[in-house]
Design a protein around this motif. Structure first.
Motif, PDB file in Angstrom:
ATOM      1  N   ARG A 160       0.837  -1.196   0.000  1.00  0.00           N
ATOM      2  CA  ARG A 160       0.000   0.000   0.000  1.00  0.00           C
ATOM      3  C   ARG A 160       0.871   1.245   0.000  1.00  0.00           C
ATOM      4  NH1 ARG A 160      -4.779  -0.779   4.392  1.00  0.00           N
ATOM      5  NH2 ARG A 160      -5.935  -2.474   3.385  1.00  0.00           N
ATOM      6  N   GLU A 162      -0.119   3.990   1.161  1.00  0.00           N
ATOM      7  CA  GLU A 162      -0.547   4.596   2.444  1.00  0.00           C
ATOM      8  C   GLU A 162      -1.069   6.028   2.295  1.00  0.00           C
ATOM      9  OE1 GLU A 162      -0.870   2.262   4.411  1.00  0.00           O
ATOM     10  OE2 GLU A 162       0.841   0.933   4.317  1.00  0.00           O
ATOM     11  N   ILE A 233      -7.705   2.306  11.956  1.00  0.00           N
ATOM     12  CA  ILE A 233      -8.261   1.963  13.272  1.00  0.00           C
ATOM     13  C   ILE A 233      -7.126   2.139  14.280  1.00  0.00           C
ATOM     14  CG2 ILE A 233      -9.342   0.149  14.688  1.00  0.00           C
ATOM     15  CD1 ILE A 233     -10.232  -1.216  12.064  1.00  0.00           C
TER      16      ILE A 233
END
Ligand code: 5AD
Ligand code: FES
Length: 350
Positions: A160, A162, A233
């Motif tokens: 990823r 990000e 999260i």
């Protein structure tokens, strides 16, 4: 807003201002309109098949110190583990029996595993499971290293990006890591012929809507075969412990937009999405996702691969998750298939 969504469906593209308008101004009705089009697009290319990837989290040691991540180097409370080659092969065997035809070797950036060891593991999986795809996901390496793994039989790489914005990148990572190198790795992986997965967290600290627009435009430029996106999260033992999780609606909206921008992309309904909402993964599929990635790691280590708090499926056996997902997906009219689940270029379909 509907005309913007129609335009996105038609051109697989919106410019910066249009994307910003869409992300900042959408109503629940607009979102439903988008999901319907996104789902129709996924159905046209992949039918009602949902692909599964068996995730093998083989090490939670990491030399990096990303501010958001629960297995960052400075988290002294993380209980560290490493799987041996035999452990990894046992996960593959279990997964194969359960109908998985893609194995994802994911881990922290752990220098314990030399290139020689990694090549040995990859070649053995390649030789044993010729009808399976091998996906790697263990961070930033050099072009030469990526080339070695490819030659050993790896097919895909997940990394990823990000966030595509340099300043935002610097607020999520310590200064040894750079947005530029991340992107360089992704282009090198493409050049080497990997099917490449990029992606980002939604609602990460300091993220702006403009940042998300940049993420989308970066994806459009890179043209990755896979796009992983899930909510940020918080993890209690990280510097970002007190930030809020990303919002479900925004994650779903972005899944829908990515589906229309990159119609053939393989988009997972992520575990993080399943963590912020009990039906998160189903909603992800209904917004345009077409992949799920249940865990194949041994139950004994699962709770230790905690990138964020309250991660789901850490107590279940692989077989339980497989059956659970099968039922969940059936209920919404889709089907998990026993298939490598390769990328389908648009031309090959229409
Ligand atoms: N919340 C959500 N996703 C996270 N990841 C790492 N930490 C978190 C977190 N706290 C994601 C990153 C990484 C992927 C393996 O997991 O995007 O690339
Ligand atoms: Fe793991 Fe439902 S997918 S328990």
């Amino acid at each position: 807003m509907k005309n913007l969504i129609d335009k996105l469906e038609r051109d697989n593209y919106l410019d910066k201002d249009e994307l910003l308008t869409l992300l900042t101004g959408f109503t629940p009705e607009d979102a439903d309109y988008l999901y319907k089009k996104a789902r129709k697009t996924a159905d046209r290319i992949y039918g009602n098949s949902i692909y599964v990837r068996g995730l093998i989290e083989f090490t939670n040691y990491c030399r990096n110190n990303c501010f958001y991540c629960g297995i960052r180097r400075d988290n002294k409370r993380a209980e560290r583990y490493r799987l041996s080659k035999e452990d990894i092969l046992a996960c593959c065997e279990n997964g194969y029996q359960l109908g998985f035809r893609t194995f994802v070797l994911q881990g922290g950036e752990d220098p314990f595993y030399s290139d020689e060891m990694l090549v040995d593991i990859i070649s053995e999986i390649r030789a044993k499971y010729q009808d399976c795809a091998i996906t790697l996901s263990f961070g930033e390496k050099s072009y030469e290293q990526y080339a070695l793994y490819k030659a050993a039989g790896a097919d895909r790489y997940l990394l990823r990006h990000e966030t595509a914005n340099e300043e935002h990148y610097a607020r999520l990572h310590p200064k040894e890591l750079s947005c530029m190198n991340r992107k360089k790795c992704l282009y090198e992986l493409k050049e080497l012929g990997y099917q490449v997965g990029a992606g980002f967290m939604v609602g990460s600290p300091y993220q702006t809507m403009e940042n998300l627009v940049e993420d989308l435009l970066f994806l459009k430029e890179l043209q990755p075969e896979m796009v992983g996106l899930g909510p940020f999260i918080p993890h209690k033992d990280t510097p970002f412990a007190d930030f809020e999780s990303g919002r479900l609606e925004l994650v779903l909206l972005l899944i829908g937009v990515v589906r229309l921008m990159l119609p053939s992309a393989l988009i997972p309904a992520t575990t993080a999405l399943g963590t912020i909402h009990p039906q998160g993964r189903e909603l992800g599929i209904l917004a345009g996702a077409n992949v799920v990635m249940p865990n194949l790691s041994p139950v004994g280590v699962r709770k230790k691969y905690m990138l964020y708090d309250n991660k789901i499926c850490t107590g279940e056996e692989a077989a339980e998750c497989r059956n659970c997902l099968q039922n969940r997906i059936k209920k919404i009219g889709y089907e998990i298939v026993v298939d490598r689940g390769d990328y389908k270029a648009l031309e090959a379909v229409s």
